[in-house]
Design an enzyme around this catalytic site. Structure first.
Site, PDB file in Angstrom:
ATOM      1  N   CYS A 170      40.936  33.882  33.915  1.00  0.00           N
ATOM      2  CA  CYS A 170      41.568  35.188  34.147  1.00  0.00           C
ATOM      3  C   CYS A 170      42.641  35.139  35.230  1.00  0.00           C
ATOM      4  O   CYS A 170      43.399  36.088  35.405  1.00  0.00           O
ATOM      5  CB  CYS A 170      40.511  36.232  34.513  1.00  0.00           C
ATOM      6  SG  CYS A 170      39.170  36.288  33.326  1.00  0.00           S
ATOM      7  N   HIS A 224      44.045  41.840  37.740  1.00  0.00           N
ATOM      8  CA  HIS A 224      43.381  41.484  36.490  1.00  0.00           C
ATOM      9  C   HIS A 224      42.481  42.651  36.075  1.00  0.00           C
ATOM     10  O   HIS A 224      41.690  43.165  36.876  1.00  0.00           O
ATOM     11  CB  HIS A 224      42.575  40.202  36.684  1.00  0.00           C
ATOM     12  CG  HIS A 224      41.640  39.926  35.566  1.00  0.00           C
ATOM     13  ND1 HIS A 224      42.039  39.954  34.247  1.00  0.00           N
ATOM     14  CD2 HIS A 224      40.310  39.642  35.551  1.00  0.00           C
ATOM     15  CE1 HIS A 224      40.993  39.690  33.480  1.00  0.00           C
ATOM     16  NE2 HIS A 224      39.935  39.505  34.240  1.00  0.00           N
ATOM     17  N   ASN A 234      38.866  43.539  29.009  1.00  0.00           N
ATOM     18  CA  ASN A 234      39.254  42.347  29.763  1.00  0.00           C
ATOM     19  C   ASN A 234      39.874  41.335  28.800  1.00  0.00           C
ATOM     20  O   ASN A 234      39.194  40.795  27.938  1.00  0.00           O
ATOM     21  CB  ASN A 234      38.006  41.774  30.436  1.00  0.00           C
ATOM     22  CG  ASN A 234      38.270  40.495  31.211  1.00  0.00           C
ATOM     23  OD1 ASN A 234      39.324  39.882  31.083  1.00  0.00           O
ATOM     24  ND2 ASN A 234      37.304  40.092  32.008  1.00  0.00           N
TER      25      ASN A 234
END
Lengths: 82, 325
Positions: B112, B252, B282
């Site tokens: 990520c 993020h 996500n």
């Protein structure tokens, strides 16, 4: 640190995290039921307490009320002194 | 301060969306549970598009928007933890499809944080080899999710987005400072896509292994809420007098609650933290560039503004890039 000092710090953290009134957070308050806190709220309260007192709380098991939290912190601080 | 600037940004996500209630068909969960704990309302899920398909769409949009030829590109980097293959690299497939004959192309995996790590690598490359680069974050995480495991399945989505970068002194734009950190001792806290040793020479091919996402949610939550503010503070300290106030933070997009907590710890107003986790979930390496592209397109982020980009996740990794857009 006295129990009262621990309580007022724990109380401030819970008030900050849950947005509840200070008066509503007493030693007998059940964190989950009385404050409508979910698992992440409780986890965040524990996070903040770990940072504030520089202790480790590995599990939230057995922690129901504010008094449970204060007792837990007190024990941890006592252990560290030994 | 370097003359690196983001020239264009674009995104491409699968058309198919899955709202929280639809997940009930596969696992015991609810819209209320997912929304209050994560802020996620829906995610885009591929019904067949691969990571390289999504990244190729992004690449084509970027070139069209900038009016660049594919042959102008010196390199292509794809940040991904869900490539089509171990080889060829996703970036190589994209390079072939768009015909960027001059560009060398490779994938970068920092989960990520991949897009942020990619910005640093691209900055370095632009200073030594050529002056036009493409960086894309792209993921099809739905293939790494156990769609019956409610503790992880509700979190992830698919998508891609990227930027064109060039090295040219500019009055408004620059890369100001970077902070990258890796915490390998916590590598087992977030895993996906294990590759078992199962050749004819392997002594034990029956060992249990997990292909799908496994996450110690508490550990990752704690990591993010502590290490992301620390990383941002280190980067801002490095940028020092170059920064006169931050216009926006693009973090993020893992979980709204994590973003809120980071805002609180940095003592910054929540409205400076742009979010779209509700619509995308996500998307790992794609989440920062998807949000960046969206904010630029909507006119929220404008030239000359100071933006903090920060990623965190598998590795465990964290990374922050401060830019003047």
């Amino acid at each position: 640190m006295t129990n009262d000092e621990i309580f007022s710090k724990v109380q401030a953290i819970i008030v900050d995290q849950t947005g509840e009134d200070k008066e509503k957070v007493t030693l007998t308050t059940n964190i989950k039921q009385d404050l409508d806190a979910d698992s992440l709220d409780i986890f965040e309260v524990i996070n903040e307490i770990e940072d504030e007192f520089d202790i480790k709380i590995e599990t939230e098991e057995g922690i129901e009320t504010v008094s449970d939290l204060v007792t837990f912190v007190e024990k941890q601080l006592a252990q560290e002194k030994e | 301060m370097t003359g690196i600037q983001i020239v264009q940004s674009a995104s491409a996500v699968p058309a198919h969306t899955v709202v929280n209630d639809e997940l009930n068909a596969y696992m015991d969960t609810s819209d209320d549970w997912i929304t209050t704990r994560t802020g996620i309302k829906q995610r885009h899920v591929s019904t067949g598009q691969t990571t390289s398909d999504l990244c190729t769409s992004v690449a084509q949009k970027l070139l069209q928007q900038a009016g660049w030829q594919a042959a102008d590109l010196d390199f292509i980097i794809v940040a991904t933890m869900s490539p089509d293959y171990l080889t060829p690299a996703t970036a190589a497939i994209v390079q072939g499809r768009i015909g960027a004959k001059k560009a060398f192309a490779f994938d970068l995996n920092a989960a990520c944080s991949g897009f942020i790590y990619g910005l640093k690598v691209a900055e370095g490359l632009l200073q030594v080899s050529g002056n036009r680069g493409m960086l894309i974050g792209g993921e099809v995480l739905s293939k790494l999710v156990d769609w019956h495991e409610r503790s992880t399945a509700v979190l992830f989505g698919d998508g891609a987005a990227g930027v064109l970068l060039k090295n040219e002194p500019s009055q408004t734009s620059a890369f100001l400072a970077t902070d990258l950190q890796t915490f390998g001792e916590l590598s087992d806290r977030l895993t996906a896509g294990y590759q078992p040793v199962n050749s004819v020479f392997a002594t034990d091919t029956t060992a249990a292994h997990q292909k799908y996402f496994e996450m110690d949610g508490r550990a990752v939550y704690k990591f993010a809420t502590h290490e992301v503010p620390a990383s941002i503070q280190r980067a801002l300290q490095k940028a020092g007098p170059l920064v006169h106030g931050i216009d926006y933070f693009i973090l993020h997009q893992a979980n709204q609650r994590i973003i809120d907590q980071i805002a609180k710890r940095l003592d910054q107003p929540k409205d400076k933290f742009l979010t779209n986790v509700a619509d995308f979930g996500n998307t790992s390496a794609a989440s920062v560039p998807i949000l960046l592209a969206e904010a630029i397109q909507a006119g929220v982020i404008k030239r000359g503004q100071t933006i903090v980009l920060s990623g965190f996740g598998g590795g465990l990794t964290v990374g922050t890039q401060v830019i003047k857009y």
